[in-house]
Scaffold this motif. Structure first.
Motif, short mmCIF file in Angstrom:
data_model
loop_
_atom_site.label_atom_id
_atom_site.label_comp_id
_atom_site.label_asym_id
_atom_site.label_seq_id
_atom_site.Cartn_x
_atom_site.Cartn_y
_atom_site.Cartn_z
N ILE A 1 -29.29 28.97 16.03
CA ILE A 1 -29.76 29.85 15.14
C ILE A 1 -31.02 30.66 15.33
O ILE A 1 -31.84 30.07 16.13
CB ILE A 1 -30.23 29.22 13.65
N LEU A 2 -31.16 31.81 15.35
CA LEU A 2 -32.40 32.78 15.67
C LEU A 2 -32.93 33.19 14.44
O LEU A 2 -34.41 33.21 14.50
CB LEU A 2 -31.69 33.83 16.21
N THR A 3 -32.30 33.84 13.36
CA THR A 3 -32.90 34.43 12.36
C THR A 3 -32.46 33.83 11.06
O THR A 3 -31.20 33.57 10.84
CB THR A 3 -32.63 35.93 12.34
N VAL A 4 -33.45 33.93 9.84
CA VAL A 4 -33.16 33.84 8.57
C VAL A 4 -33.67 34.84 7.54
O VAL A 4 -34.63 35.27 7.58
CB VAL A 4 -33.67 32.55 7.90
N VAL A 5 -32.50 35.17 6.80
CA VAL A 5 -33.12 36.61 6.03
C VAL A 5 -32.87 36.17 4.47
O VAL A 5 -31.90 35.81 4.14
CB VAL A 5 -32.24 37.82 6.17
N GLU A 6 -33.89 36.36 3.95
CA GLU A 6 -34.22 35.97 2.46
C GLU A 6 -34.24 37.36 1.78
O GLU A 6 -35.26 37.80 1.91
CB GLU A 6 -34.81 34.82 2.01
N VAL A 7 -33.64 37.56 0.54
CA VAL A 7 -33.53 38.41 -0.26
C VAL A 7 -34.08 38.11 -1.83
O VAL A 7 -33.05 37.71 -2.50
CB VAL A 7 -32.73 39.49 -0.45
N PRO A 8 -35.35 38.01 -2.45
CA PRO A 8 -35.40 37.13 -3.54
C PRO A 8 -35.57 38.40 -4.68
O PRO A 8 -35.72 39.60 -4.52
CB PRO A 8 -36.85 36.98 -3.47
N ARG A 9 -34.89 38.04 -6.00
CA ARG A 9 -34.63 39.03 -7.12
C ARG A 9 -34.81 38.17 -8.37
O ARG A 9 -34.20 37.01 -8.39
CB ARG A 9 -33.15 39.65 -7.17
N PRO A 10 -35.68 38.69 -9.26
CA PRO A 10 -35.79 37.88 -10.44
C PRO A 10 -34.42 38.28 -11.35
O PRO A 10 -33.95 39.28 -11.27
CB PRO A 10 -36.88 38.73 -11.08
N ALA A 11 -34.27 37.14 -12.24
CA ALA A 11 -33.11 37.21 -12.94
C ALA A 11 -33.19 36.28 -14.19
O ALA A 11 -34.23 35.45 -14.12
CB ALA A 11 -31.78 36.86 -12.12
N ARG A 12 -32.37 36.35 -15.13
CA ARG A 12 -32.19 35.48 -16.11
C ARG A 12 -31.21 34.42 -16.03
O ARG A 12 -29.95 34.69 -15.64
CB ARG A 12 -32.04 36.39 -17.48
N ALA A 13 -31.51 33.11 -16.64
CA ALA A 13 -30.43 32.08 -16.13
C ALA A 13 -29.31 32.33 -17.15
O ALA A 13 -29.17 32.68 -18.38
CB ALA A 13 -31.18 30.76 -16.56
N THR A 14 -27.94 32.14 -16.64
CA THR A 14 -26.97 32.37 -17.21
C THR A 14 -26.83 30.95 -18.00
O THR A 14 -27.44 30.09 -17.68
CB THR A 14 -25.77 32.17 -16.23
N GLN A 15 -25.75 30.70 -18.86
CA GLN A 15 -25.48 29.59 -19.61
C GLN A 15 -25.23 28.32 -18.76
O GLN A 15 -25.70 27.15 -18.78
CB GLN A 15 -24.47 29.62 -20.47
N ALA A 16 -24.42 28.42 -17.46
CA ALA A 16 -24.08 27.87 -16.67
C ALA A 16 -25.38 26.87 -15.89
O ALA A 16 -25.53 25.72 -15.74
CB ALA A 16 -22.98 28.02 -15.67
N GLN A 17 -26.28 27.87 -15.41
CA GLN A 17 -27.54 27.64 -14.77
C GLN A 17 -28.30 26.79 -15.66
O GLN A 17 -28.83 25.93 -15.20
CB GLN A 17 -28.07 28.81 -14.20
N ALA A 18 -28.46 27.44 -16.87
CA ALA A 18 -29.40 26.62 -17.90
C ALA A 18 -28.92 25.21 -18.08
O ALA A 18 -29.92 24.39 -17.98
CB ALA A 18 -29.45 27.53 -18.97
N ASN A 19 -27.64 24.92 -18.26
CA ASN A 19 -27.11 23.62 -18.46
C ASN A 19 -27.46 22.88 -17.37
O ASN A 19 -28.00 21.80 -17.43
CB ASN A 19 -25.70 23.79 -18.66
N LEU A 20 -27.33 23.21 -16.11
CA LEU A 20 -27.57 22.33 -14.98
C LEU A 20 -29.23 22.30 -14.49
O LEU A 20 -29.42 21.09 -13.95
CB LEU A 20 -26.93 22.87 -13.56
N LEU A 21 -29.88 23.13 -14.86
CA LEU A 21 -31.32 23.12 -14.57
C LEU A 21 -32.30 22.57 -15.82
O LEU A 21 -33.31 22.21 -15.63
CB LEU A 21 -31.95 24.40 -14.16
N GLY A 22 -31.59 22.28 -16.93
CA GLY A 22 -32.18 21.81 -18.14
C GLY A 22 -33.14 22.77 -18.54
O GLY A 22 -34.27 22.52 -19.40
N ILE A 23 -32.83 24.11 -18.63
CA ILE A 23 -33.71 25.24 -19.09
C ILE A 23 -32.92 25.86 -20.14
O ILE A 23 -31.54 25.49 -20.38
CB ILE A 23 -34.13 26.07 -18.34
#
Length: 252
Positions: A186-208
Protein backbone atom coordinates in the motif's frame (compact mmCIF):
# COMPACT_ATOMS: atom_id res chain seq x y z
CA UNK A 1 -41.81 40.57 4.14
CA UNK A 2 -42.74 36.88 3.64
CA UNK A 3 -44.53 35.32 6.59
CA UNK A 4 -42.52 32.76 8.57
CA UNK A 5 -43.67 29.18 8.13
CA UNK A 6 -45.93 28.25 11.09
CA UNK A 7 -43.83 25.24 12.08
CA UNK A 8 -40.69 27.42 12.36
CA UNK A 9 -42.47 29.83 14.69
CA UNK A 10 -43.65 26.92 16.84
CA UNK A 11 -40.14 25.41 16.83
CA UNK A 12 -38.65 28.70 18.06
CA UNK A 13 -41.26 28.93 20.81
CA UNK A 14 -40.47 25.40 21.99
CA UNK A 15 -36.73 26.08 21.73
CA UNK A 16 -37.05 29.12 23.99
CA UNK A 17 -38.98 27.12 26.58
CA UNK A 18 -36.44 24.28 26.52
CA UNK A 19 -33.48 26.64 26.89
CA UNK A 20 -35.28 28.42 29.74
CA UNK A 21 -35.46 25.09 31.58
CA UNK A 22 -39.21 24.52 31.47
CA UNK A 23 -38.41 20.91 30.63
CA UNK A 24 -35.20 19.53 32.09
CA UNK A 25 -32.66 17.34 30.30
CA UNK A 26 -34.07 13.86 29.84
CA UNK A 27 -37.64 14.94 30.58
CA UNK A 28 -40.48 13.95 28.28
CA UNK A 29 -42.39 16.72 26.57
CA UNK A 30 -46.19 16.79 26.49
CA UNK A 31 -47.75 14.89 23.62
CA UNK A 32 -47.82 16.42 20.16
CA UNK A 33 -51.62 16.56 20.32
CA UNK A 34 -51.56 18.53 23.58
CA UNK A 35 -48.90 20.94 22.34
CA UNK A 36 -50.78 21.41 19.06
CA UNK A 37 -53.85 22.52 20.99
CA UNK A 38 -51.73 24.80 23.17
CA UNK A 39 -50.20 26.52 20.13
CA UNK A 40 -53.39 26.50 18.09
CA UNK A 41 -51.89 24.58 15.18
CA UNK A 42 -52.50 21.25 13.49
CA UNK A 43 -50.67 18.08 14.48
CA UNK A 44 -48.68 18.07 11.23
CA UNK A 45 -47.34 21.55 12.02
CA UNK A 46 -46.38 20.44 15.53
CA UNK A 47 -44.71 17.31 14.14
CA UNK A 48 -42.61 19.39 11.75
CA UNK A 49 -41.66 21.76 14.58
CA UNK A 50 -40.51 18.91 16.80
CA UNK A 51 -38.67 17.26 13.89
CA UNK A 52 -36.83 20.55 13.42
CA UNK A 53 -35.66 20.49 17.05
CA UNK A 54 -34.66 16.81 16.73
CA UNK A 55 -32.48 17.70 13.74
CA UNK A 56 -31.00 20.60 15.73
CA UNK A 57 -30.12 18.22 18.58
CA UNK A 58 -32.40 19.66 21.28
CA UNK A 59 -34.89 16.79 21.29
CA UNK A 60 -34.81 13.06 20.65
CA UNK A 61 -37.66 10.75 19.77
CA UNK A 62 -38.00 7.38 21.47
CA UNK A 63 -40.12 4.83 19.68
CA UNK A 64 -43.33 4.08 21.58
CA UNK A 65 -42.40 6.45 24.40
CA UNK A 66 -42.50 10.06 23.19
CA UNK A 67 -40.18 12.99 22.65
CA UNK A 68 -37.56 13.97 25.23
CA UNK A 69 -35.14 16.80 25.88
CA UNK A 70 -31.93 15.35 24.59
CA UNK A 71 -29.16 14.42 27.01
CA UNK A 72 -25.98 16.20 25.81
CA UNK A 73 -23.23 13.81 24.78
CA UNK A 74 -19.56 14.62 25.07
CA UNK A 75 -18.08 15.26 21.63
CA UNK A 76 -14.85 13.29 21.47
CA UNK A 77 -11.94 13.89 19.14
CA UNK A 78 -11.14 11.37 16.41
CA UNK A 79 -7.70 11.80 14.84
CA UNK A 80 -7.18 10.70 11.24
CA UNK A 81 -3.44 10.68 10.69
CA UNK A 82 -0.80 9.64 8.17
CA UNK A 83 0.99 7.95 11.06
CA UNK A 84 0.42 4.32 11.96
CA UNK A 85 -2.88 3.55 13.64
CA UNK A 86 -1.03 2.66 16.82
CA UNK A 87 0.14 6.24 16.99
CA UNK A 88 3.90 5.84 17.04
CA UNK A 89 5.61 9.10 16.12
CA UNK A 90 2.43 11.16 16.09
CA UNK A 91 2.92 14.53 17.85
CA UNK A 92 -0.80 15.10 18.13
CA UNK A 93 -1.40 11.74 19.76
CA UNK A 94 1.48 12.23 22.17
CA UNK A 95 0.18 15.68 23.12
CA UNK A 96 -3.29 14.42 23.99
CA UNK A 97 -4.94 11.10 24.73
CA UNK A 98 -7.59 10.22 22.20
CA UNK A 99 -10.58 9.21 24.31
CA UNK A 100 -13.56 7.39 22.86
CA UNK A 101 -11.43 5.47 20.39
CA UNK A 102 -13.23 2.45 18.97
CA UNK A 103 -12.23 -0.57 21.05
CA UNK A 104 -14.49 -3.20 19.49
CA UNK A 105 -16.41 -3.84 16.31
CA UNK A 106 -18.98 -6.10 14.71
CA UNK A 107 -18.59 -7.07 11.08
CA UNK A 108 -20.30 -9.07 8.40
CA UNK A 109 -18.71 -9.98 5.05
CA UNK A 110 -20.25 -11.19 1.81
CA UNK A 111 -18.19 -12.65 -1.03
CA UNK A 112 -18.80 -12.50 -4.77
CA UNK A 113 -20.90 -9.33 -4.56
CA UNK A 114 -21.16 -7.64 -8.00
CA UNK A 115 -19.75 -4.11 -8.03
CA UNK A 116 -22.24 -1.32 -8.69
CA UNK A 117 -21.38 1.33 -11.24
CA UNK A 118 -20.22 3.69 -8.49
CA UNK A 119 -18.06 1.14 -6.68
CA UNK A 120 -16.62 -0.14 -9.97
CA UNK A 121 -15.53 3.38 -10.87
CA UNK A 122 -13.87 3.85 -7.48
CA UNK A 123 -12.05 0.51 -7.76
CA UNK A 124 -11.16 0.90 -11.45
CA UNK A 125 -12.93 -2.37 -12.31
CA UNK A 126 -15.91 -3.20 -14.49
CA UNK A 127 -19.50 -2.97 -13.20
CA UNK A 128 -20.52 -6.44 -12.09
CA UNK A 129 -16.98 -7.55 -11.24
CA UNK A 130 -17.00 -9.53 -8.01
CA UNK A 131 -16.04 -7.95 -4.67
CA UNK A 132 -15.85 -8.76 -0.99
CA UNK A 133 -18.34 -6.46 0.76
CA UNK A 134 -17.94 -5.95 4.51
CA UNK A 135 -20.18 -3.94 6.83
CA UNK A 136 -18.68 -2.69 10.11
CA UNK A 137 -20.18 -1.23 13.28
CA UNK A 138 -17.49 0.25 15.55
CA UNK A 139 -18.05 0.60 19.29
CA UNK A 140 -16.39 2.66 22.03
CA UNK A 141 -17.20 1.78 25.63
CA UNK A 142 -20.11 -0.25 24.30
CA UNK A 143 -21.65 2.62 22.31
CA UNK A 144 -21.80 2.81 18.48
CA UNK A 145 -19.48 5.54 17.18
CA UNK A 146 -18.84 4.74 13.51
CA UNK A 147 -20.15 2.74 10.56
CA UNK A 148 -18.21 1.59 7.53
CA UNK A 149 -18.93 -0.32 4.34
CA UNK A 150 -15.90 -1.71 2.53
CA UNK A 151 -15.42 -3.23 -0.92
CA UNK A 152 -12.33 -5.14 -2.12
CA UNK A 153 -11.92 -6.59 -5.66
CA UNK A 154 -11.96 -10.38 -5.49
CA UNK A 155 -9.50 -10.45 -8.38
CA UNK A 156 -6.82 -9.49 -5.84
CA UNK A 157 -7.67 -11.80 -2.92
CA UNK A 158 -9.75 -14.67 -4.35
CA UNK A 159 -8.43 -18.02 -3.14
CA UNK A 160 -6.14 -16.34 -0.59
CA UNK A 161 -6.37 -16.96 3.17
CA UNK A 162 -6.93 -13.23 3.71
CA UNK A 163 -9.95 -12.92 1.40
CA UNK A 164 -12.24 -12.16 4.38
CA UNK A 165 -11.05 -9.10 6.36
CA UNK A 166 -12.22 -10.41 9.73
CA UNK A 167 -11.41 -14.11 9.33
CA UNK A 168 -8.24 -16.07 8.66
CA UNK A 169 -4.66 -15.62 9.90
CA UNK A 170 -4.69 -11.80 9.69
CA UNK A 171 -8.24 -11.17 10.86
CA UNK A 172 -8.65 -7.61 12.12
CA UNK A 173 -5.12 -6.53 11.14
CA UNK A 174 -6.30 -4.03 8.54
CA UNK A 175 -5.90 -3.62 4.81
CA UNK A 176 -2.20 -2.69 4.87
CA UNK A 177 -0.99 -5.83 6.68
CA UNK A 178 -3.40 -8.16 4.87
CA UNK A 179 -2.37 -6.94 1.45
CA UNK A 180 1.34 -6.98 2.31
CA UNK A 181 1.02 -10.68 3.20
CA UNK A 182 0.16 -11.45 -0.45
CA UNK A 183 2.79 -9.13 -1.91
CA UNK A 184 0.59 -6.05 -2.43
CA UNK A 185 2.22 -2.93 -0.95
CA UNK A 186 0.00 0.00 0.00
CA UNK A 187 1.27 3.44 -0.95
CA UNK A 188 -1.58 5.95 -0.75
CA UNK A 189 -4.86 6.52 1.07
CA UNK A 190 -7.27 9.12 -0.31
CA UNK A 191 -10.18 10.39 1.80
CA UNK A 192 -13.01 12.67 0.67
CA UNK A 193 -15.09 13.96 3.63
CA UNK A 194 -18.61 15.27 3.06
CA UNK A 195 -21.29 16.47 5.54
CA UNK A 196 -24.61 14.62 5.36
CA UNK A 197 -27.75 13.84 7.31
CA UNK A 198 -28.29 10.42 8.87
CA UNK A 199 -30.61 8.07 7.06
CA UNK A 200 -33.09 6.06 9.09
CA UNK A 201 -30.89 2.94 8.84
CA UNK A 202 -27.78 4.85 9.95
CA UNK A 203 -29.69 6.52 12.79
CA UNK A 204 -30.93 3.16 14.05
CA UNK A 205 -27.43 1.65 14.06
CA UNK A 206 -25.73 4.69 15.63
CA UNK A 207 -28.39 5.44 18.23
CA UNK A 208 -29.00 8.94 16.86
CA UNK A 209 -32.02 10.63 15.29
CA UNK A 210 -33.10 10.65 11.67
CA UNK A 211 -31.56 13.71 10.01
CA UNK A 212 -28.77 14.19 12.56
CA UNK A 213 -25.58 15.59 11.05
CA UNK A 214 -22.96 12.99 10.14
CA UNK A 215 -19.61 13.09 8.40
CA UNK A 216 -19.35 10.71 5.45
CA UNK A 217 -15.83 9.85 4.36
CA UNK A 218 -15.19 8.17 1.02
CA UNK A 219 -11.87 6.37 1.44
CA UNK A 220 -9.89 4.57 -1.26
CA UNK A 221 -6.60 2.74 -0.71
CA UNK A 222 -4.04 2.37 -3.55
CA UNK A 223 -1.00 0.14 -3.99
CA UNK A 224 2.38 1.12 -5.44
CA UNK A 225 0.99 0.65 -8.98
CA UNK A 226 -1.80 3.18 -8.25
CA UNK A 227 -4.30 0.32 -8.28
CA UNK A 228 -7.27 0.70 -5.90
CA UNK A 229 -7.32 -2.31 -3.56
CA UNK A 230 -10.13 -1.20 -1.24
CA UNK A 231 -12.75 1.52 -1.07
CA UNK A 232 -15.01 2.30 1.86
CA UNK A 233 -17.82 4.60 2.96
CA UNK A 234 -17.33 5.69 6.58
CA UNK A 235 -20.10 7.36 8.60
CA UNK A 236 -19.28 9.28 11.81
CA UNK A 237 -21.99 10.99 13.92
CA UNK A 238 -21.14 14.68 14.28
CA UNK A 239 -22.74 14.94 17.72
CA UNK A 240 -20.27 12.41 19.14
CA UNK A 241 -17.08 12.90 17.15
CA UNK A 242 -14.93 15.84 16.15
CA UNK A 243 -12.77 14.62 13.27
CA UNK A 244 -9.24 16.04 13.11
CA UNK A 245 -6.83 15.42 10.22
CA UNK A 246 -3.12 15.36 11.05
CA UNK A 247 -0.44 15.75 8.35
CA UNK A 248 3.32 15.56 8.51
CA UNK A 249 5.59 18.04 6.77
CA UNK A 250 7.89 16.85 3.98
CA UNK A 251 11.18 18.74 4.22
CA UNK A 252 13.15 19.52 1.03
Amino acid sequence: MPREAPYLAVAEGLRARILAGEWTIGERLPSRARLAVEYGVGRNVMQRAMDRLIIDGLLEGRAGSGTYVRVPRERLRLIRSRHRERGEGSPLRSAMRERGRADAWDSHSQVRVPASDTIAERLAIRPGDLCVHTHYEFLADGYPVQLSESWEPMAITDGMPIVLPEMGPLAGKGVVERMRSIGVVILTVVEVPRPARATQAQANLLGISLGDLVLQIERTIYDTDSRPVETADIVIPDARREVVYEFGVDWP
